[in-house]
Design a protein around this motif. Structure first.
Motif: not given
Length: 557
Positions: A35-41, A109-118, A258-260
Motif C-alpha cells: 500500500s502506498p501509505s506504507t512506503s518509506t520516504p 487461532s490467528y496467524t499473522f504475517k509480519l512486516r519484513s526488514g523492521v 520502516w514507514g512514512e
C-alpha cells in the motif's frame, strides 16, 4: 457557554470512525504491505520540524503494558507499535507490524504475517520470536507486579494470567517462522483484533526488556514505581525517546523507521497542570496545541479565533462506589447516591456542548448500547427517603478526587467534585473530601482495595466494541468497585465470544440493565473532548480512541 452559532466553526472529527468501527471483523486478510501509505520516504525527505504539545500531566510510565493513563499512552503510541493498527476513517483493523492475518479453528487461532526488514530502535530485529517474547511476558506477569501496576491491561482483555491459565483466553504464541506468528486462544474472542490495537499490546524490544529489567519496578518517578525499561522504552515506532525530565518529554524521529516519517523531527511534550496555563502557552506561541479543552478555555479560544478540533464521545465519566465499604453494600444507599446527583447541572456547568447524559457505560454509537437502560433520575426527595429506609446512619464516606489533572473524560475534576459533594450532602450523606494529586498515585489509590467509598474517574474506550467498556470495569471483582455479581461476570464472558449480530447486542443490552440496577457506579456523562491548535497546524489526526500518531500531523508551509 458559547452560542450554537460559534460552535459551528469547530472542526468535528471521528463520527465516521464510531459509526463504522463496530463492523470490524476478525479473519479478514488485511491489505498488502505494498500500500502506498506504507512506503518509506527517500533519505532526502527526512522530517525537519519541531512540534510542541501541551499535556495536562506527566506520563505515569512509558511501558504501555503497565501504564495505561492517557498521557502515558499519548507518548508510547509514538514509540512502540502493535501488530494491528486502526484505520482513522473506518475504525477497522489495519496492517501495522503485521501485514495480513487469517483466522482459523472457529476463531480460536490467528496467524499473522509480519512486516519484513523492521528493526527496533536498539538495532535488534523485529520477528516472530520478538512477538512471542512480548505475549509470553504479559501472560506471565506475576500477581505482585500486577498489584504494583494496576494500569496493566492484559487481564482486563484476556481474563487471566499464567498463574490462572485455565481461566485465560490467551493460550499460546508460536513462532512458525521468522516472519510468521500464530496466536492461539482458549475460546473465540470476537474483538481480538480490535483489542490488539491497544497500546498495551505494542511490541517492545526483548533485548531492551531484559536490559531494563522490565518486570522489576525498582525505581520511583513522580511517586510511581517503575522499571528501568519504563523510563527508556524501545520499540519500532516513528519516534524514540530523547529526554524525560520533571516538566517535559522529548521524542526524536527514528531515522530507520520502516514507514512514512512525516514532517516532525522533534516532539516536545510540555506539562501544564492547569487549564489556564495551557491556554496561555498556546496564545503566547509556546506550544502548537493542547488536549482537554475545558468549558472556560472554549470561550476564550473561540473569541481568539483559535482552531478547536472535537472528538466524538468515546468515553464515560462516572462516580465510582466501593462496595467493600460496608454501608455501600446496601443497594438503597447506592440508589440514593444516584438519585442525589443532578447530571444535567454537572454537564451544563463543566462539559463541552453536546456532551450527553449517561445512564450506562457503553457509549451510544457502540453496538450493544441499550436505548432503554434504566435510570433512577435526579430525585433528591426520594434519595432522602431511600437513605431513611436503608441502614445508613450518617457514616463518613471518603470521596477521593484528583488534583492537577485534566482528562478527556474529566476536564475540571475539582469543580466537578465540589458540585457532586454539595448534591450528596444535601440529601444527608456525610461526605469527607480526600483530594489526591494525580501524580501522587491517584489511579492506584482508587483502583486498588482501600478506604475509598466514592471516587471520580472515567474510562476512555480504546476500540469500538462494548466489551472494551463493560469488560475491564465490571467483568470481574476488582479493587475499584468491590462489585460481585457472578451472573453479570458470566454474561460478559459469554458475550465476548459471541459473533457480531443481534444476539450479541441483546446480550450487552441485558448486561447494561443488570449493571444499572445494582449501581456499582454512577455514569454521569459521555463527554465531548477537544483539542486546541495553533494556526501553524494544517491537520491533526484526531481520533475518538486517541490513536493520534504525530507522523500524521500536517504543518503549514
Amino acid at each position: 457557554m458559547p452560542s450554537s452559532t460559534s460552535r459551528r466553526t469547530v472542526i468535528k472529527t471521528g463520527a465516521v470512525f464510531l459509526a463504522l468501527g463496530v463492523t470490524s471483523c476478525t479473519g479478514v486478510p488485511a491489505p498488502s504491505p505494498s500500500s502506498p501509505s506504507t512506503s518509506t520516504p527517500s533519505a532526502g525527505d527526512g522530517p525537519s520540524a519541531a512540534f510542541t504539545f501541551g499535556t495536562a500531566s506527566q506520563p505515569l510510565g512509558l511501558d504501555p503494558a503497565l501504564s495505561s493513563d492517557v498521557e502515558s499512552y499519548r507518548i508510547t503510541r509514538q514509540i512502540l507499535e502493535g501488530l494491528v493498527g486502526v484505520d482513522q476513517t473506518t475504525g477497522k483493523p489495519t496492517p501495522l507490524l503485521a501485514t495480513e492475518w487469517t483466522e482459523s479453528d472457529e476463531g480460536r487461532s490467528y496467524t499473522f504475517k509480519l512486516r519484513s526488514g523492521v528493526i527496533f530502535h536498539d538495532g535488534t530485529p523485529f520477528n516472530a520470536d520478538a512477538v512471542c517474547a512480548n505475549f509470553n511476558r504479559w501472560f506471565a506477569f506475576p500477581a505482585a507486579l500486577r498489584q504494583q501496576a494496576p494500569g496493566s491491561s492484559f487481564k482486563g482483555v484476556f481474563k487471566a494470567h499464567s498463574d490462572e491459565a485455565s481461566l485465560s483466553i490467551f493460550k499460546s504464541c508460536t513462532a512458525v517462522s521468522a516472519d510468521t506468528v500464530r496466536i492461539d486462544l482458549t475460546q473465540r474472542f470476537t474483538a481480538f483484533l480490535q483489542a490488539l490495537t491497544l497500546p498495551a499490546f505494542a511490541m517492545a524490544s526483548p533485548a531492551a526488556l531484559a536490559a531494563g529489567t522490565a518486570d522489576v519496578l525498582n525505581q520511583v518517578r513522580g511517586g510511581q514505581p517503575l522499571s528501568a525499561f519504563a523510563t527508556n522504552p524501545v520499540g519500532t515506532g516513528p519516534f524514540s525517546l530523547g529526554t524525560w525530565d520533571d516538566a517535559s518529554v522529548t521524542l526524536v524521529s527514528n531515522k530507520d523507521y520502516w514507514g512514512e516519517r512525516g514532517q516532525i523531527a522533534t516532539i516536545n511534550f510540555l506539562t501544564y497542570d492547569h487549564p489556564q496555563t495551557r491556554l496561555q502557552a498556546l496564545l503566547d506561541g509556546k506550544i502548537d496545541g493542547f488536549d482537554a479543552v475545558t468549558v472556560g478555555n472554549f470561550d476564550q479560544l473561540v473569541k481568539r479565533g483559535m482552531q478547536i478540533v472535537q472528538r466524538d464521545p468515546f468515553s464515560v465519566m462516572y462516580v465510582g462506589i466501593n462496595q467493600e465499604v460496608p454501608v455501600l453494600q446496601d443497594v438503597k444507599v447506592r440508589q440514593a447516591i444516584e438519585m442525589a446527583i443532578d447530571k444535567d447541572t454537572l454537564i451544563r456547568k463543566f462539559f463541552i456542548d453536546n456532551t450527553a447524559q449517561a445512564s450506562q457505560f457503553v457509549p451510544p454509537k457502540i453496538s450493544g448500547f441499550n436505548n432503554e437502560a434504566p435510570s433512577l433520575g435526579h430525585d433528591p426527595a426520594k434519595a432522602k427517603t431511600y437513605l431513611e429506609e436503608s441502614g445508613y446512619n450518617g457514616e463518613e464516606l471518603k470521596f477521593y478526587y484528583p488534583l492537577n489533572a485534566t482528562r478527556p473524560y474529566l476536564p475540571t475534576p475539582e469543580k466537578v467534585y465540589a458540585e457532586i459533594s454539595r448534591q450528596l450532602t444535601a440529601v444527608g450523606l456525610n461526605i469527607k473530601p480526600v483530594p489526591v494529586d494525580w501524580s501522587d498515585g491517584y489511579l492506584q489509590k482508587v483502583q486498588s482495595p482501600g478506604d475509598h467509598a466514592l471516587h471520580l474517574l472515567g474510562w476512555n474506550g480504546a476500540y469500538a466494541d462494548a466489551d472494551n467498556f463493560v469488560g475491564p470495569l465490571f467483568g470481574e471483582k476488582n479493587g475499584e468497585f468491590g462489585y460481585q455479581d457472578p451472573q453479570v461476570f458470566s454474561k460478559i464472558n459469554r458475550a465476548r465470544s459471541m459473533p457480531q449480530g443481534q444476539e450479541r447486542d441483546e446480550q450487552y443490552h441485558t448486561i447494561n440493565v443488570q449493571i444499572a440496577a445494582s449501581v456499582p457506579a454512577v455514569p454521569i456523562a459521555f463527554p465531548i473532548s477537544a483539542l486546541a491548535l495553533s494556526d501553524r497546524v494544517a491537520n491533526y489526526p484526531a481520533s475518538p480512541v486517541l490513536n493520534e500518531v504525530f507522523t500524521k500531523v500536517q504543518l503549514k508551509p
